[in-house]
Each structure stands twice: as C-alpha cells, then as structure tokens.
Design a protein around this motif. Structure first.
Motif: not given
Length: 262
Positions: A4-5, A15, A54, A56, A229-230, A242, A244, A246
């Motif tokens: 995702v990043r 998103i 991912s 999440t 990842d998020q 959200r 990213d 984090p």
C-alpha cells in the motif's frame, strides 16, 4: 507482493488501491441494525480496498464501526446494501452453506480470546479448518507452518498447557494452514502482556513479508498499529482518513484530529 505504501491514488477509490490488486474490497457497503427510530447505522456507504500482500490496521473510537467492518469484510455478517468481494468472489452471491465453506478455506481468523478447542491438541486445533473442509492434511505443510510460528515440539499439547502467547501462535497457525486470501485479526494482542504482544505482531508482520499473506487487523492500540503498512480510520461508520507508514506519534496525531472534528 503488493504494498500500500507509496501507491498513487486511483480515481474513485478513497484509499488508492488498484481494484485488480485488492485482496478484499467493500463497495458502498452499509450495515444497519434495527428499524424505525431504533435503527443504528454501523457502516455508512463504505468503499475501501485492501491491497494483496499488505498489513492494514483498522482503528477508530468506540462505536465507529470497526467490528462491523471486520464482520462484513470477512463474511461473518451480510451488509444491508453494497458488495463485498474477496479474492474476486462476490460474497453476496453465496448462500449460507457456500459462504461457510468459503470462510473455512479462503479466510483466516485470529481473535483476542484465541478460540481454541480445549479438548484438541495443538496439531488438531491447527488442522481443524482442513478437516472441517474435508481437505487432506499434508504433514509437511503442518510442520512447516508450526515451525514458522514457533510451535515445534508443542504439537501434542493441549491449550491449557500453553501460555497465552503460545495459544495465539496456535490461532495464527490455524489461520495460515489453508493459505487464505485474507487473515482477519480482531484485537489479537488484547489479552497479552506487552512483550508477548510484540512477538505476536512481529509474527503477523512476517506472515505478510515472508509468506505474502494479507492481514487486516482491528485494534485500538497505536503501538500495535505501527507494525502495519497503513492505518485506516473509521468514525461514525465511515472511512475518514488513513495513515501511511504509521508510527505511534503519527497515529496518535491522526486520532487526536479525529476527536477534534467529531
């Protein structure tokens, strides 16, 4: 493996997940409980995709819809309207028998309370999804999964003979055994001490990085969410933002902004 990043936003996707790379996707999902004046809208027109491969985290204040989100995304509950697709399958097209079979083989679950059967051994608990699905048990696969989660030598024990961290490792191995499309984790470290929780989160991280699994975790803990990842933030049943890449400070800042705007 898809991350995702750093992904560029896709028009119409809140998103920024390419629909062809989404392991799970909710489109205009609303979930209501009750009728008339007592009606409660737990999810309100949620559209969101989670990229394959991912990790999440789903966060938000109490009553934001986190648990309902997980239940609808995982096929444990049906939305009032909208569609949920997992691995290309529209869950709304499945009857209850088909949905149960789908969950057994294509979805993994990890819960705060472990949900192990006390009368079964570690190995029997891990292989339960395969036996319920009438699938064969490959001992090489079983031993490979148990080695990956640090349970070698414990397969003959029962849950009462294990620590909390070891029981959660059994739950993770059980979730991994069918190589599901997505693993859903509901507060998986909530019953563990901080050091054990770190070990479990590192294990979930390795499931994504090394085994190319997709993990969606509901949590209230910024320290847990920083392993992902998020972070997707919910409020009043809606996806509002959200985070990213984090970190604890970034997550706390996002949560504080959310509280100020409520």
């Amino acid at each position: 493996m898809f991350r995702v990043r750093g992904r560029e936003p896709v028009p119409g996707d809140p998103i920024g997940i390419d629909p062809t790379r989404a392991a799970v996707r909710l489109t205009q999902v609303t979930k209501e409980y009750g009728r008339g004046p007592a009606k409660v809208t737990a999810l309100d027109d949620v559209s969101i995709g989670v990229a394959a491969g991912s990790f999440t985290a789903v966060m938000g204040p109490s009553g934001s819809g986190k648990s309902t989100f997980l239940h609808c995304a995982a096929g444990l509950d049906r939305p009032t309207s909208g569609t949920v697709r997992l691995g290309g399958q529209d869950l709304g097209e499945l009857n209850e028998t088909q949905l149960t079979r789908f969950r057994r083989t294509r979805i993994g679950f990890v819960f705060q309370a472990f949900n192990l059967l006390p009368s079964l051994t570690v190995e029997q608990n891990i292989t339960l999804p395969l036996r319920l699905a009438d699938a064969g048990t490959d001992h090489d696969t079983v031993h490979g999964v148990t080695a990956a989660v640090g349970l070698t030598g414990l397969l003959g024990r029962r849950p009462a003979e294990l620590s909390g961290g070891q029981q959660q490792r059994v739950a993770i191995a059980r979730a991994l055994i069918t190589r599901p499309e997505v693993i859903f984790a509901d507060e998986p470290t909530g019953a563990l001490d901080p050091d054990t929780a770190e070990d479990i989160l590192a294990l979930l991280r390795r499931a994504v990085t090394d085994l190319h699994q997709t993990v969606v975790m509901v949590t209230h803990d910024p320290a847990a969410a920083q392993h992902t990842d998020q972070v997707v933030l919910l409020a009043s049943g809606r996806v509002v933002s959200r985070v990213d890449a984090p970190s604890v400070p970034r997550i706390k800042d996002a949560m504080a902004r959310l509280r100020r705007t409520r």
